[in-house]
Design a protein around this motif. Structure first.
Motif, mmCIF file in Angstrom:
data_model
loop_
_atom_site.group_PDB
_atom_site.id
_atom_site.type_symbol
_atom_site.label_atom_id
_atom_site.label_comp_id
_atom_site.label_asym_id
_atom_site.label_seq_id
_atom_site.Cartn_x
_atom_site.Cartn_y
_atom_site.Cartn_z
ATOM 1 N N ILE A 12 23.528 -55.580 -2.740
ATOM 2 C CA ILE A 12 24.699 -54.741 -2.950
ATOM 3 C C ILE A 12 24.890 -53.782 -1.785
ATOM 4 C CG2 ILE A 12 25.624 -52.894 -4.378
ATOM 5 C CD1 ILE A 12 24.235 -54.276 -6.741
ATOM 6 N N ARG A 13 23.788 -53.211 -1.340
ATOM 7 C CA ARG A 13 23.869 -52.262 -0.234
ATOM 8 C C ARG A 13 24.588 -52.927 0.956
ATOM 9 N NH1 ARG A 13 20.349 -47.812 1.264
ATOM 10 N NH2 ARG A 13 18.948 -48.350 -0.434
ATOM 11 N N PHE A 16 28.367 -52.900 0.867
ATOM 12 C CA PHE A 16 29.077 -51.638 1.036
ATOM 13 C C PHE A 16 28.721 -50.924 2.325
ATOM 14 C CE2 PHE A 16 29.282 -52.598 -3.463
ATOM 15 C CZ PHE A 16 30.655 -52.634 -3.579
ATOM 16 N N ILE A 32 27.312 -43.060 5.952
ATOM 17 C CA ILE A 32 26.307 -43.578 5.025
ATOM 18 C C ILE A 32 24.920 -43.558 5.647
ATOM 19 C CG2 ILE A 32 25.533 -45.766 4.008
ATOM 20 C CD1 ILE A 32 28.408 -46.340 3.258
ATOM 21 N N THR A 92 34.013 -41.905 -1.680
ATOM 22 C CA THR A 92 32.684 -42.264 -2.183
ATOM 23 C C THR A 92 32.882 -43.114 -3.430
ATOM 24 O OG1 THR A 92 32.466 -40.286 -3.560
ATOM 25 C CG2 THR A 92 31.631 -40.135 -1.304
ATOM 26 N N LEU A 93 31.894 -43.946 -3.705
ATOM 27 C CA LEU A 93 32.011 -44.960 -4.756
ATOM 28 C C LEU A 93 30.769 -44.910 -5.632
ATOM 29 C CD1 LEU A 93 33.151 -47.663 -5.929
ATOM 30 C CD2 LEU A 93 31.939 -48.828 -4.075
ATOM 31 N N VAL A 124 31.955 -43.298 2.712
ATOM 32 C CA VAL A 124 30.907 -42.476 3.317
ATOM 33 C C VAL A 124 29.766 -42.165 2.351
ATOM 34 C CG1 VAL A 124 32.361 -41.438 5.088
ATOM 35 C CG2 VAL A 124 32.215 -40.354 2.822
ATOM 36 N N GLY A 125 29.794 -42.718 1.153
ATOM 37 C CA GLY A 125 28.684 -42.470 0.252
ATOM 38 C C GLY A 125 28.900 -43.162 -1.057
ATOM 39 N N GLY A 126 27.820 -43.233 -1.846
ATOM 40 C CA GLY A 126 27.980 -43.836 -3.146
ATOM 41 C C GLY A 126 26.652 -44.270 -3.701
ATOM 42 N N ASP A 127 26.693 -44.756 -4.916
ATOM 43 C CA ASP A 127 25.500 -45.330 -5.488
ATOM 44 C C ASP A 127 25.884 -46.455 -6.432
ATOM 45 O OD1 ASP A 127 26.361 -43.947 -7.761
ATOM 46 O OD2 ASP A 127 24.766 -42.469 -7.657
ATOM 47 N N THR A 128 24.905 -47.288 -6.715
ATOM 48 C CA THR A 128 25.083 -48.418 -7.619
ATOM 49 C C THR A 128 23.991 -48.345 -8.663
ATOM 50 O OG1 THR A 128 25.892 -49.734 -5.785
ATOM 51 C CG2 THR A 128 25.244 -50.906 -7.761
#
Lengths: 334, 334
Positions: A12-13, A16, A32, A92-93, A124-128
């Motif tokens: 996944i990383r 994105f 990121i 961001t997501l 510019v950022g996010g998490d799953t």
């Protein structure tokens, strides 16, 4: 991370890490890969921030095209920036999903990043996180200090204008629920409005200094116009015969059904504006300059509430606003 | 919104209309109530943005004290800003919850806003959606242009320093899973570390210009230090006998168990820093000035990877990093 989770989420990383586009405003000092992103606004600009979450079974049908889900997760936020007259720059997501399905992720990322590139949005950022499918996007943009559009500026005598056509997305959702209808070209056009809304970002920027108030039409005009009027402390009068309806909607729905979708269907992501009559020619120029259809549907008045008429007679919209499938959603920022 | 949903979610809106505190940096031009918030950074500052999602059963136990959930949803994001040396200012909140339980909401909002007030965080947007419990917070702050701390600045010869004590939160999570243990004062102290972490915001700001690199310890020192070393292109050498362990952890765990929590337990939200030896006295002054315990645990070296020793012999941490209960979580920005 341990065990099989590592491989899945490293995958996944990779989807994105593409990060989208160069920001449409400002510059990215640090993107990121650190604890947080560091972002520089253009001089003399304010930051504009909005967040919207879409949840499977509530804001989109389970089993929807993942490309549409990725597109819409960003589009609903871009529409909020459009309503402020802001320039999109970063997002961001926060993605919660039940499993790391490569085909799904490929489609979702394609939908998200295609729209991001179109509008100059860098991720510019996010998490799953593993869990039931839900997507939160926060969008960040810039507006020249003091020039942001608001809901609260409409004055008695201002014209009420809307972009594009209304009701197509609501009718498109009905098509999505009855896929056998998608053999028809009109039905496919409506479905496309629902699946791939085009937020009015360029037009929103173009009417800074022209519109006295603006808001995006996300929950149906009936509810949204009532909110704008209330925020401005004015009343509104609209003749529903003036609502812009597409040929596809007119061809596939009765006049009553079409009006119901236009007023209560939701998901159109058009803009509704207040414009002083003296600014009408500048509004027309902004519309022409951004290839945006704009229709005047009524006017703001002293008082409160919205007075709907149809051919000179009072009219009551069937629905007050989009119910997000089940009536259980609210936004602090709408 | 329709039917019963309206009342429930209007209730929620009331909980979050409080909006928290005045921002610790900059000013709010337009807060909750429009399509987006408009925010003004202080002159000469960059924007710092991070997002973190916490999900029931993964980042917190189902049935957790809602005050703790509200606190932690904000604290994990404040910790990211602390690691950048940034001043917190604004947050948006995307809250997905199965039902509008007034007691739960009251507790959640109290936990969130108590910490928001402490750190000068104003809530400027968000939405609430019905669904499985999950909370995404995006935090926005400011840092003087060019002065943000990064993971990538550690140089060979720099000291490795950590704030506070390590492993308490990991041990506290074990207490949360075995509530009968909470009769013990040490166990209650550990539980409190887990439930109400105190992000090192003031210390992070104080070590701008002193630390050559910084990162927050959220997933266990073993994994996080390896990430910092990799981002800086250096190796790290740590004697685990030097790790700061609390009296509560020492009293309730064997030495091996305590080390395992300190290295792999996660959720500590302390900072790990690189500091040139010449800056050690300034580090001590920053620690004293912010009442922050700081311990030097090793040094950075040329090369790559982390060399762990225990009393002069090589040591292998039992866990590489916090597994978020099930190993299925990743952050683009960590």
């Amino acid at each position: 991370m341990t065990g099989g989770g590592l491989g899945e989420f490293e995958l996944i990383r990779r989807y994105f890490a593409r990060a989208g586009a160069r920001p449409g405003a400002g510059s990215t000092i640090l993107g990121i890969g650190d604890d947080a992103a560091v972002l520089r606004l253009p001089a003399g600009h304010d930051l504009v921030a909005a967040v919207d979450t879409i949840v499977a079974g509530r804001h989109f049908l389970r089993g929807s095209d993942p490309r549409s889900i990725g597109h819409r997760a960003l589009a609903v936020n871009l529409s909020d920036l459009a309503a402020m007259g802001a320039i999109p720059a970063w997002a961001t997501l926060a993605l919660t999903l039940p499993a790391a399905d490569p085909d799904w992720l490929e489609g979702f990322a394609a939908g998200f990043f295609d729209l991001a590139r179109e509008h100059g949005v860098e991720l510019v950022g996010g998490d799953t996180t593993a869990g039931p499918l839900a997507i939160s996007v926060q969008i960040l943009g810039a507006v020249p200090a003091g020039e942001g559009l608001r809901r609260s500026g409409a004055r008695p005598g201002d014209l009420i204008a809307v972009t594009g056509t209304l009701g197509d997305a609501g009718a498109g959702l009905e098509v999505a629920r009855s896929p056998q209808r998608a053999h028809d070209a009109h039905a496919r056009a409506l479905l496309r409005h629902y699946e791939f809304p085009a937020p009015r970002v360029a037009f929103g920027r173009a009417v800074r200094g022209i519109a006295s108030a603006a808001m995006d039409v996300s929950d149906g005009l009936a509810g949204d116009l009532a909110k704008l009027a209330a925020a401005s402390g004015v009343a509104a009068a609209v003749d529903v015969e003036r609502l812009p309806l597409s040929a596809a909607l007119r061809a596939t729905a009765s006049p009553d059904q079409a009006l119901d979708q236009a007023l209560g269907g939701g998901d159109d992501y058009e803009l509704v504006l207040a414009v002083a009559p003296a600014a009408a020619s500048r509004l027309a120029a902004a519309a022409a300059g951004t290839a945006t259809p704009v229709t005047v549907i009524g006017e703001f008045l002293a008082g409160e509430g919205v007075r709907w008429t149809r051919g000179g007679r009072s009219y009551v919209p069937a629905r007050g606003g989009f119910d997000h499938f089940a009536g259980a959603s609210t936004q602090f920022t709408d």
